[in-house]
Design a protein around this motif. Structure first.
Motif, PDB file in Angstrom:
ATOM      1  N   ASN A 410       0.845  -1.192   0.000  1.00 12.98           N
ATOM      2  CA  ASN A 410       0.000   0.000   0.000  1.00 12.98           C
ATOM      3  C   ASN A 410       0.880   1.242   0.000  1.00 12.98           C
ATOM      4  OD1 ASN A 410      -2.795  -1.027   0.142  1.00 12.98           O
ATOM      5  ND2 ASN A 410      -2.071  -1.970   2.041  1.00 12.98           N
ATOM      6  N   ASP A 411       1.837   1.240  -0.901  1.00 15.29           N
ATOM      7  CA  ASP A 411       2.731   2.384  -0.996  1.00 15.29           C
ATOM      8  C   ASP A 411       3.246   2.510  -2.427  1.00 15.29           C
ATOM      9  OD1 ASP A 411       4.902   0.539  -1.358  1.00 15.29           O
ATOM     10  OD2 ASP A 411       5.171   0.393   0.810  1.00 15.29           O
ATOM     11  N   VAL A 412       3.898   3.609  -2.723  1.00 14.54           N
ATOM     12  CA  VAL A 412       4.525   3.855  -4.029  1.00 14.54           C
ATOM     13  C   VAL A 412       5.921   4.412  -3.767  1.00 14.54           C
ATOM     14  CG1 VAL A 412       4.437   5.196  -6.175  1.00 14.54           C
ATOM     15  CG2 VAL A 412       2.315   4.311  -5.175  1.00 14.54           C
ATOM     16  N   LEU A 413       6.894   3.874  -4.469  1.00 13.82           N
ATOM     17  CA  LEU A 413       8.265   4.357  -4.338  1.00 13.82           C
ATOM     18  C   LEU A 413       8.497   5.500  -5.317  1.00 13.82           C
ATOM     19  CD1 LEU A 413      11.271   4.120  -3.415  1.00 13.82           C
ATOM     20  CD2 LEU A 413      11.563   2.398  -5.217  1.00 13.82           C
ATOM     21  N   PHE A 414       9.044   6.615  -4.817  1.00 16.25           N
ATOM     22  CA  PHE A 414       9.416   7.748  -5.651  1.00 16.25           C
ATOM     23  C   PHE A 414      10.943   7.877  -5.662  1.00 16.25           C
ATOM     24  CE2 PHE A 414       5.071   8.602  -4.575  1.00 16.25           C
ATOM     25  CZ  PHE A 414       4.552   9.281  -5.674  1.00 16.25           C
ATOM     26  N   ILE A 415      11.501   8.008  -6.869  1.00 19.34           N
ATOM     27  CA  ILE A 415      12.949   8.188  -7.028  1.00 19.34           C
ATOM     28  C   ILE A 415      13.180   9.436  -7.869  1.00 19.34           C
ATOM     29  CG2 ILE A 415      15.088   7.212  -7.973  1.00 19.34           C
ATOM     30  CD1 ILE A 415      13.844   4.420  -7.601  1.00 19.34           C
ATOM     31  N   ASP A 416      13.987  10.348  -7.373  1.00 17.54           N
ATOM     32  CA  ASP A 416      14.310  11.565  -8.135  1.00 17.54           C
ATOM     33  C   ASP A 416      15.739  11.462  -8.670  1.00 17.54           C
ATOM     34  OD1 ASP A 416      14.757  14.019  -9.218  1.00 17.54           O
ATOM     35  OD2 ASP A 416      14.035  15.175  -7.507  1.00 17.54           O
TER      36      ASP A 416
END
Length: 523
Positions: A410-416
């Motif tokens: 129940n999450d989303v990984l964000f990578i910048d």
């Protein structure tokens, strides 16, 4: 990559580029880059097909201690040789039309461009009625040998094509010798050097190798075997081929709207040792004609044309788009491609797609689709921000969205990763070290200061399903603290300098006035 392999790769690329430059100089006066690219790539591919025939024929005839030319000169051998080669590699070329034979004819001043046309016709005719027919049909249709652009007479056209053939004659295209993607590298180089003519829309159908490697490694991570893979906007096929570098792929599927690029993709797969029986590629508009039907795939990858126009009328009757309740805007088909890809993703599959940043935050219908994907289906797994100016034809920053079905998260990984790149003359590049940095963050799935953040679905909901990466990854660099007393002292010193300068100016000005008056009185 071992140092020896890297050196060989660099040498092969340098040699290829040197010959492409020489060919371009021969052709550039008669046609623009988008046209002569077709002749160069077509002849590279014909050279590869010729090498394939020689390699397989020599292997077959080794026990008889005969060359292909010697065996084919015997009438009793001809039919058997032709049938066996077609069954193995899907096509046939008789010895007189092989690339070395054409080179010999050129050197002996006996070459005629119609001979090359006959050779191409023979390749295609040899597949008629065979399983390989669809995969070879029209492969050379963009290499128009009777075009007046090559010359206003048959001899002049023959002279020009002869130069191209001789320029390619000394490069080995054998799969076992290659450390480079010949067609992909040639295509990328031609666009890079002559973008004004050849690369106006190239970002839509050529994905730089480093980006292809990133997507391929994401969808194959911990998956050594993939039964079926798919790219609905396959372009030159380089992204599909990258999957085979990281996993054992059973079958390749793809679709492409441009006939020229569709032909290039078929050439590319064949040149990389993918037998015609292991791929099914289609030409047509993916959003209008879903050629793969209801099939699903273990891995789906794509770099669709950004914010393309499409026709959404009636699409809510299409099961690919129906459940979302809204269609992507007429002028922005990005989410239509995403929906199409999700429809064809198997329940255990992984999908990675390159898209413009606008898909992360645009509202209206796109916002509703984005919310459905996240809230109802929970299939969005990772959002990766890439640097700007990576793709030919556009300088905009892009992102990679990774999707998985039946997620238990129940999450989303964000990578910048937008600040990690190597600046180039025309395009920026993504070095191997930065590709690996992204892959490590994707694999570890944990917060990394100013680089990665695992956001809960509640956090995304609080942001009204806006996925703009700076909302989740704080890359702000605070300014160093300001010493007010030091600033006051500096301002006081500046004020004093101004006063001193003004006093000096007033002094000089008064002297000039006195001198001018004195000279005037003397007169």
């Amino acid at each position: 990559m071992p140092e020896e392999t890297h050196t060989t790769q660099a040498q092969q690329q340098a040699e290829l580029q040197k010959r492409l430059w020489a060919i371009a100089n021969d052709l550039r006066g008669t046609m623009d880059a988008s046209e002569y690219r077709n002749y160069i790539l077509g002849l590279i591919f014909y050279r590869f097909l010729s090498d394939q025939i020689i390699e397989h024929a020599d292997k077959m005839l080794a026990p008889d201690h005969m060359t292909f030319e010697e065996a084919y000169a015997k009438p009793e051998y001809q039919k058997a040789l032709e049938d066996e080669l077609i069954s193995q590699i899907g096509f046939f070329i008789e010895p007189k039309y092989l690339f070395p034979s054409l080179v010999k004819d050129i050197q002996e001043k006996k070459f005629d461009i119609e001979e090359l046309q006959n050779a191409i016709n023979e390749v295609q005719n040899s597949t008629l009625g065979q399983e390989s027919e669809d995969d070879f049909r029209g492969l050379f249709e963009d290499m128009v040998l009777d075009s007046p652009r090559l010359g206003n007479s048959v001899p002049k056209r023959g002279d020009l094509i002869s130069k191209v053939i001789l320029s390619l004659a000394n490069i080995s295209f054998k799969e076992s010798d290659l450390k480079i993607d010949v067609l992909g590298d040639a295509y990328e180089y031609l666009i890079g050097q002559f973008a004004a003519g050849a690369g106006k829309k190239a970002g839509e159908f050529y994905t730089p190798q480093q980006v292809s490697k990133l997507l391929a490694q994401i969808v194959t991570m911990n998956r050594p075997e993939l039964k079926r893979v798919y790219d609905p906007t396959m372009g030159s096929g380089s992204l599909l081929l990258q999957l085979g570098n990281y996993a054992k792929v059973g079958e390749y599927y793809g679709q492409e709207i441009s006939s020229t690029t569709y032909n290039l993709a078929r050439m590319n797969l064949l040149m990389h040792g993918v037998n015609y029986s292991r791929f099914k590629l289609y030409q047509g508009d993916t959003l209008e004609q879903d050629r793969v039907g209801s099939m699903t795939f273990d891995a789906v990858v794509a770099n669709p044309p950004y914010s393309a126009n499409w026709d959404p009328i009636g699409k809510l009757d299409d099961e690919r788009f129906r459940k979302y309740g809204k269609t992507a805007p007429k002028s922005k088909a990005d989410f239509a491609f995403v929906e199409h890809m999700l429809y064809h993703l198997s329940t255990t599959g992984i999908m990675a797609v390159v898209l413009p940043h606008g898909v992360l935050f645009r509202g209206a219908a796109e916002g509703a689709i984005r919310r459905y994907i996240i809230e109802r289906d929970n299939v969005l797994d990772t959002v990766i921000g890439l640097p700007a100016n990576l793709f030919y034809g556009t300088s905009i920053p892009t992102c990679v969205l990774v999707f998985k079905k039946n997620r238990d998260r129940n999450d989303v990984l964000f990578i910048d990763a937008s600040n990690d790149f190597e600046k180039g003359k025309n395009q920026n590049t993504l070095p191997d070290v930065d590709v690996q940095k992204i892959l490590d963050a994707y694999k570890n799935r944990e917060d990394v200061d100013k680089y990665a953040h695992v956001a809960s679905l509640d956090e995304i909901k609080e942001n009204d399903y806006n996925l703009n990466i700076p909302r989740y990854v704080d890359t702000f660099e605070p300014e160093p603290p300001i010493d007010i007393d030091e600033v006051k002292q500096q301002l006081a010193e500046v004020d004093q300098q101004i006063k001193d300068a003004q006093a000096e100016f007033d002094k000089l000005a008064s002297q000039l006035v006195w001198t001018d008056k004195g000279e005037h009185d003397d007169k």
